[in-house]
Design an enzyme around this catalytic site. Structure first.
Site, PDB file in Angstrom:
ATOM      1  N   ASP A 160       0.839  -1.207   0.000  1.00 56.05           N
ATOM      2  CA  ASP A 160       0.000   0.000   0.000  1.00 56.05           C
ATOM      3  C   ASP A 160       0.874   1.256   0.000  1.00 56.05           C
ATOM      4  O   ASP A 160       0.363   2.381  -0.025  1.00 56.05           O
ATOM      5  CB  ASP A 160      -1.022  -0.012   1.147  1.00 56.05           C
ATOM      6  CG  ASP A 160      -0.386  -0.159   2.513  1.00 56.05           C
ATOM      7  OD1 ASP A 160       0.853  -0.224   2.600  1.00 56.05           O
ATOM      8  OD2 ASP A 160      -1.132  -0.204   3.513  1.00 56.05           O
ATOM      9  N   SER A 161       2.203   1.064  -0.028  1.00 61.11           N
ATOM     10  CA  SER A 161       3.115   2.182  -0.265  1.00 61.11           C
ATOM     11  C   SER A 161       2.886   2.752  -1.668  1.00 61.11           C
ATOM     12  O   SER A 161       3.402   3.818  -2.001  1.00 61.11           O
ATOM     13  CB  SER A 161       4.574   1.743  -0.104  1.00 61.11           C
ATOM     14  OG  SER A 161       4.827   0.565  -0.838  1.00 61.11           O
ATOM     15  N   ASP A 176      -1.063  -6.052  -0.102  1.00 56.02           N
ATOM     16  CA  ASP A 176      -1.520  -5.423   1.139  1.00 56.02           C
ATOM     17  C   ASP A 176      -3.029  -5.219   1.118  1.00 56.02           C
ATOM     18  O   ASP A 176      -3.571  -4.683   0.140  1.00 56.02           O
ATOM     19  CB  ASP A 176      -0.874  -4.031   1.280  1.00 56.02           C
ATOM     20  CG  ASP A 176       0.390  -4.051   2.120  1.00 56.02           C
ATOM     21  OD1 ASP A 176       0.495  -4.909   3.021  1.00 56.02           O
ATOM     22  OD2 ASP A 176       1.274  -3.216   1.867  1.00 56.02           O
ATOM     23  N   LYS A 183      -1.378  -9.418   2.827  1.00 51.51           N
ATOM     24  CA  LYS A 183      -0.631  -8.984   4.021  1.00 51.51           C
ATOM     25  C   LYS A 183      -1.510  -8.043   4.836  1.00 51.51           C
ATOM     26  O   LYS A 183      -2.182  -7.194   4.260  1.00 51.51           O
ATOM     27  CB  LYS A 183       0.679  -8.300   3.613  1.00 51.51           C
ATOM     28  CG  LYS A 183       1.451  -7.707   4.802  1.00 51.51           C
ATOM     29  CD  LYS A 183       2.888  -7.397   4.458  1.00 51.51           C
ATOM     30  CE  LYS A 183       3.136  -6.050   3.844  1.00 51.51           C
ATOM     31  NZ  LYS A 183       2.698  -4.875   4.634  1.00 51.51           N
ATOM     32  N   GLU A 201      -1.627  -5.614   8.596  1.00 50.34           N
ATOM     33  CA  GLU A 201      -0.835  -4.983   9.648  1.00 50.34           C
ATOM     34  C   GLU A 201      -1.509  -5.208  10.999  1.00 50.34           C
ATOM     35  O   GLU A 201      -2.706  -4.955  11.145  1.00 50.34           O
ATOM     36  CB  GLU A 201      -0.707  -3.474   9.378  1.00 50.34           C
ATOM     37  CG  GLU A 201       0.081  -3.168   8.117  1.00 50.34           C
ATOM     38  CD  GLU A 201       0.308  -1.670   7.902  1.00 50.34           C
ATOM     39  OE1 GLU A 201      -0.059  -0.862   8.771  1.00 50.34           O
ATOM     40  OE2 GLU A 201       0.862  -1.328   6.843  1.00 50.34           O
ATOM     41  N   GLU A 238       9.011  -4.217  10.687  1.00 50.47           N
ATOM     42  CA  GLU A 238       9.451  -2.907  10.184  1.00 50.47           C
ATOM     43  C   GLU A 238      10.012  -2.031  11.294  1.00 50.47           C
ATOM     44  O   GLU A 238       9.361  -1.816  12.328  1.00 50.47           O
ATOM     45  CB  GLU A 238       8.276  -2.206   9.487  1.00 50.47           C
ATOM     46  CG  GLU A 238       8.675  -0.850   8.916  1.00 50.47           C
ATOM     47  CD  GLU A 238       7.705  -0.305   7.858  1.00 50.47           C
ATOM     48  OE1 GLU A 238       6.781  -1.036   7.441  1.00 50.47           O
ATOM     49  OE2 GLU A 238       7.885   0.847   7.454  1.00 50.47           O
TER      50      GLU A 238
HETATM   51  O1  KIV Z   1       3.544  -1.106   1.619  1.00 47.62           O
HETATM   52  C1  KIV Z   1       4.730  -1.473   1.675  1.00 47.62           C
HETATM   53  O2  KIV Z   1       5.550  -1.193   0.793  1.00 47.62           O
HETATM   54  C2  KIV Z   1       5.148  -2.262   2.816  1.00 47.62           C
HETATM   55  C3  KIV Z   1       6.609  -2.494   2.984  1.00 47.62           C
HETATM   56  C4  KIV Z   1       7.256  -1.281   3.521  1.00 47.62           C
HETATM   57  C5  KIV Z   1       6.886  -3.684   3.803  1.00 47.62           C
HETATM   58  O3  KIV Z   1       4.346  -2.675   3.590  1.00 47.62           O
END
Ligand code: KIV
Length: 272
Positions: free
Chosen positions: A52-53, A91, A121, A123, A190
């Site tokens: 989600d980055s 994510d 994934k 969190e 992280e």
């Molecule tokens: O969204 C992302 O890129 C991440 C990484 C920083 C692990 O969750």
């Protein structure tokens, strides 16, 4: 130079656990579009994270919170079309799993069904236990994410190192064990102290993937824009830049502009 111990034609969640068992480090990198994912996959990266980055590096938001489930699915579809070898993990974005386990399962199913990705994934630890259980029960592989969890940035207030204090470190260790017990196939750690990463990695059988978690993690992940130096204002200590694409691309594009303005481009050989 490759230091892989065994050839994997197709990386699966089982391969990752096997890599940990064999002492082979796991490489993970983000990608959000077809062209980049093709390059990353061909370079034998084990896991491609549609992170989600994307909210930051693709859409220009300050945090990961604004990206939607539909947008994540769009990115994931583009990545999946490009990939032959890597495991593709997506994510689940903020706001699409926190309300209740049923919503979490619906979101996970949408990602798997509409994108063709291999895993999701999430969190968090104990606070999302029921959602993780429900998603796993539907046969969807789940990767956890502990430590600095960017979707909770407004709770933390800053992007500084997490779990330096005893209480938070203890909670993180418990959460890691819980994620393993629930059946997750791995977890991102992280921005936590290297010693804590070591303790966690030694205490569980599933792989830990560090970002700012130090050398003891079972694998490493970076955001591809950071690794390639496309972003140049983000300079955390954990980041190793392998290129300075911001400068190189700027120079190339500047040359193109100059060539157009000077009528050098296109020349006689570059026209029909
Ligand atoms: O969204 C992302 O890129 C991440 C990484 C920083 C692990 O969750």
């Amino acid at each position: 130079m490759s230091t892989a111990k065994k050839e994997y034609k197709r990386v699966t969640v089982k391969s990752l656990v096997e890599m940990k068992k064999n002492g082979e480090k796991i490489s993970m990198l983000t990608a959000y579009d077809y062209s980049m994912a093709k390059i990353v996959d061909a370079a034998n990266v084990d896991v491609i994270l549609v992170g989600d980055s994307a909210s930051n590096v693709m859409a220009g938001h300050e945090t990961t919170l604004p990206i939607t489930l539909d947008q994540m699915i769009y990115h994931a579809q583009s990545v999946v079309r490009a990939v032959n070898r890597a495991l593709v993990v997506v994510d689940i974005p903020f706001g699409s799993y926190q309300s209740d386990p049923k919503e979490a399962l619906r979101s996970a199913i949408r990602i798997m069904k509409e994108s063709g990705a291999h895993a999701i994934k999430v969190e968090g630890g104990v606070e999302i236990k029921e959602s993780v259980k429900r998603i796993l029960a539907a046969g969807i592989p789940v990767m956890g994410h502990l430590g600095l969890t960017p979707q909770s940035i407004y709770k933390f207030g800053t992007y500084t190192v997490r779990a330096k204090e005893e209480e938070e470190a203890e909670q993180l260790k418990e959460d890691a064990k819980l994620l393993e017990k629930l059946g997750c196939f791995g977890m991102v750690l992280e921005k936590i102290p290297a010693e804590l990463t070591k303790e966690v990695s030694d205490s569980i059988s599933i792989p830990t993937i560090g970002i700012g978690g130090g050398k003891h993690a079972d694998g490493q992940v970076l955001v591809i824009h950071d690794l390639l130096g496309m972003t140049h204002e983000f300079n955390p200590r954990f980041l190793r830049r392998y290129m300075n694409l911001y400068e190189e691309m700027g120079t190339a594009i500047g040359q193109y502009v100059a060539d157009v303005k000077s009528r050098d481009f296109p020349n006689d050989d570059e026209q029909y």
